[in-house]
Design a protein around this motif. Structure first.
Motif, PDB file in Angstrom:
ATOM      1  N   UNK A  49       0.943   5.485  24.175  1.00  0.00           N
ATOM      2  CA  UNK A  49      -0.514   5.395  24.049  1.00  0.00           C
ATOM      3  C   UNK A  49      -1.024   5.697  22.657  1.00  0.00           C
ATOM      4  N   UNK A  50      -0.416   5.053  21.669  1.00  0.00           N
ATOM      5  CA  UNK A  50      -0.881   5.126  20.279  1.00  0.00           C
ATOM      6  C   UNK A  50      -0.987   6.562  19.733  1.00  0.00           C
ATOM      7  N   UNK A  51       0.146   7.265  19.669  1.00  0.00           N
ATOM      8  CA  UNK A  51       0.109   8.649  19.186  1.00  0.00           C
ATOM      9  C   UNK A  51      -0.174   8.753  17.690  1.00  0.00           C
ATOM     10  N   UNK A  52      -0.641   9.920  17.284  1.00  0.00           N
ATOM     11  CA  UNK A  52      -0.765  10.248  15.863  1.00  0.00           C
ATOM     12  C   UNK A  52       0.644  10.317  15.276  1.00  0.00           C
ATOM     13  N   UNK A  53       0.854   9.695  14.116  1.00  0.00           N
ATOM     14  CA  UNK A  53       2.150   9.824  13.437  1.00  0.00           C
ATOM     15  C   UNK A  53       2.025  10.763  12.241  1.00  0.00           C
ATOM     16  N   UNK A  54       0.955  10.591  11.438  1.00  0.00           N
ATOM     17  CA  UNK A  54       0.734  11.581  10.379  1.00  0.00           C
ATOM     18  C   UNK A  54      -0.744  11.703  10.050  1.00  0.00           C
ATOM     19  N   UNK A  55      -1.090  12.862   9.521  1.00  0.00           N
ATOM     20  CA  UNK A  55      -2.473  13.145   9.141  1.00  0.00           C
ATOM     21  C   UNK A  55      -2.461  13.803   7.767  1.00  0.00           C
ATOM     22  N   UNK A  56      -3.451  13.469   6.971  1.00  0.00           N
ATOM     23  CA  UNK A  56      -3.552  14.005   5.611  1.00  0.00           C
ATOM     24  C   UNK A  56      -4.921  14.639   5.434  1.00  0.00           C
ATOM     25  N   UNK A  57      -4.948  15.882   4.993  1.00  0.00           N
ATOM     26  CA  UNK A  57      -6.207  16.531   4.615  1.00  0.00           C
ATOM     27  C   UNK A  57      -6.115  16.794   3.120  1.00  0.00           C
ATOM     28  N   UNK A  58      -7.140  16.380   2.379  1.00  0.00           N
ATOM     29  CA  UNK A  58      -7.033  16.553   0.932  1.00  0.00           C
ATOM     30  C   UNK A  58      -8.331  17.010   0.288  1.00  0.00           C
ATOM     31  N   UNK A  59      -8.179  17.450  -0.931  1.00  0.00           N
ATOM     32  CA  UNK A  59      -9.309  17.847  -1.774  1.00  0.00           C
ATOM     33  C   UNK A  59      -9.308  16.917  -2.971  1.00  0.00           C
ATOM     34  N   UNK A  60     -10.401  16.150  -3.102  1.00  0.00           N
ATOM     35  CA  UNK A  60     -10.519  15.181  -4.192  1.00  0.00           C
ATOM     36  C   UNK A  60     -11.727  15.529  -5.028  1.00  0.00           C
ATOM     37  N   UNK A  61     -11.532  16.215  -6.128  1.00  0.00           N
ATOM     38  CA  UNK A  61     -12.687  16.584  -6.949  1.00  0.00           C
ATOM     39  C   UNK A  61     -13.404  15.346  -7.471  1.00  0.00           C
ATOM     40  N   UNK A  62     -12.651  14.332  -7.861  1.00  0.00           N
ATOM     41  CA  UNK A  62     -13.183  13.038  -8.329  1.00  0.00           C
ATOM     42  C   UNK A  62     -11.992  12.142  -8.608  1.00  0.00           C
ATOM     43  N   UNK A  63     -12.266  10.947  -9.142  1.00  0.00           N
ATOM     44  CA  UNK A  63     -11.144  10.041  -9.431  1.00  0.00           C
ATOM     45  C   UNK A  63     -10.981   9.813 -10.932  1.00  0.00           C
ATOM     46  N   UNK A  64     -11.387  10.795 -11.703  1.00  0.00           N
ATOM     47  CA  UNK A  64     -11.328  10.653 -13.160  1.00  0.00           C
ATOM     48  C   UNK A  64      -9.933  10.950 -13.701  1.00  0.00           C
ATOM     49  N   UNK A  65      -9.528  10.243 -14.744  1.00  0.00           N
ATOM     50  CA  UNK A  65      -8.245  10.549 -15.376  1.00  0.00           C
ATOM     51  C   UNK A  65      -8.200  12.021 -15.793  1.00  0.00           C
ATOM     52  N   UNK A  66      -7.078  12.640 -15.626  1.00  0.00           N
ATOM     53  CA  UNK A  66      -6.931  14.030 -16.039  1.00  0.00           C
ATOM     54  C   UNK A  66      -7.206  15.026 -14.944  1.00  0.00           C
ATOM     55  N   UNK A  67      -7.822  14.581 -13.847  1.00  0.00           N
ATOM     56  CA  UNK A  67      -8.060  15.513 -12.744  1.00  0.00           C
ATOM     57  C   UNK A  67      -6.944  15.370 -11.707  1.00  0.00           C
ATOM     58  N   UNK A  68      -7.048  16.175 -10.645  1.00  0.00           N
ATOM     59  CA  UNK A  68      -5.942  16.314  -9.700  1.00  0.00           C
ATOM     60  C   UNK A  68      -6.451  16.254  -8.267  1.00  0.00           C
TER      61      UNK A  68
END
Ligand SMILES: O=P(O)(O)OC[C@H]1O[C@](O)(CO)[C@@H](O)[C@@H]1O
Ligand SMILES: [Fe+2]
Length: 207
Positions: A49-68
Motif C-alpha cells: 500500500x505505497x509505503x514511505x521509503x525515505x524522508x528528508x528534513x532539511x534547513x535551507x537558508x537560501x540557494x546562494x553560492x557559498x551557503x550550505x
C-alpha cells in the motif's frame, strides 16, 4: 545580508530535524523504474500500500553560492525482490559541488559512480563520515534491518540532476542480498555507458 546563527536538534530515531525549513517524502510509487524486478515492484506496491521509503528534513537558508544546506535523511529498510531500498540518486547540477554525510543509525551504503562509470562503495554506520567528492553520482542504499539515519550537508547552489541515472538506464551496479545476510554488487545489464563527449560535458559543468 547578515544571518543569525541557528542550531537544529537531530531526533535520531525519527530522522527529524529541529528548525527545519522543509521536508519531502518519497513513497514506493514515486520510485517507479528504479528497481530491476518490475514484477516484484508492482507486487510490493499492491501488497504494502505505497509505503514511505525515505524522508528528508532539511534547513535551507537560501540557494546562494557559498551557503550550505543541511538535513537528515531517514530511509526505511526493505527490498524489492533481492534489491535493497535505495534513494533515486543524482549528480549535482553544478557537478563540482561535493557533499558530506554522517551516519547516525542503521547500516547503509553510499553508492558512487563516476561519469566514466567507475563504482565506489562507502559503508555508512553510526559515526561514519562519508565524503562525496565533486563529480560523483551518489545514491544511498539501506542494507540493514532498521531505519538508516544520516545527516548531510552540501553547498546551497548544488542542485540535483536526476536525469543522469535515467539516461544511462540506471547505475552500473545494483546492490542485492548475497544470501548470507549481507549485500553484493551485481552488474546492471541495462546500463548504457556515457560517451566521451557526455563525460567531458559533465566534468566541465560548473560555475
Ligand atoms: O535526492 P535523492 O537522490 O532523492 O536522495 C535524497 C538524498 O540526497 C539529498 O537530496 C541530498 O543531496 C538528501 O536530501 C538525501 O540524503
Ligand atoms: Fe547530493
Amino acid at each position: 545580508m547578515l544571518r543569525e546563527p541557528v542550531s537544529g536538534i537531530v531526533t535520531v530515531s525519527a530522522g527529524g530535524l529541529g528548525g527545519k525549513t522543509g521536508r519531502y517524502e518519497k513513497r514506493l510509487s514515486d520510485l517507479a523504474g528504479l528497481y530491476e524486478d518490475t514484477a516484484a515492484y508492482e507486487e510490493a506496491l499492491a501488497q504494502l500500500g505505497d509505503p514511505l521509503v525515505y524522508a528528508v528534513e532539511d534547513f535551507r537558508p537560501n540557494d546562494q553560492p557559498g551557503d550550505l544546506i543541511y538535513g537528515v535523511t531517514r530511509m526505511v529498510p526493505g527490498r524489492i525482490g533481492d534489491e535493497f531500498f535505495l534513494t533515486r540518486g543524482h549528480i549535482h547540477a553544478k557537478a563540482d559541488r561535493p557533499e558530506f554525510y554522517y551516519g547516525q543509525q542503521g547500516k547503509g551504503l553510499m553508492q558512487l559512480e563516476s561519469p566514466a562509470g567507475e563504482t565506489r562503495i562507502v559503508e555508512i554506520g553510526p559515526q561514519t563520515i562519508c565524503y562525496v567528492p565533486p563529480y560523483w553520482i551518489h545514491r544511498s542504499v539501506n542494507v540493514g534491518e532498521e531505519d538508516l539515519i544520516m545527516v548531510f550537508a552540501y553547498p546551497s547552489d548544488s542542485g540535483q540532476d536526476y536525469g543522469i541515472i535515467e539516461s544511462s538506464m540506471g547505475m552500473r551496479h545494483r546492490v542485492k542480498v548475497d544470501g548470507a545476510g549481507g549485500w553484493k554488487l551485481v552488474e546492471n545489464p541495462a546500463y548504457q555507458p556515457r560517451d566521451r563527449a557526455t563525460i567531458n560535458a559533465i566534468m566541465t559543468r560548473y560555475e
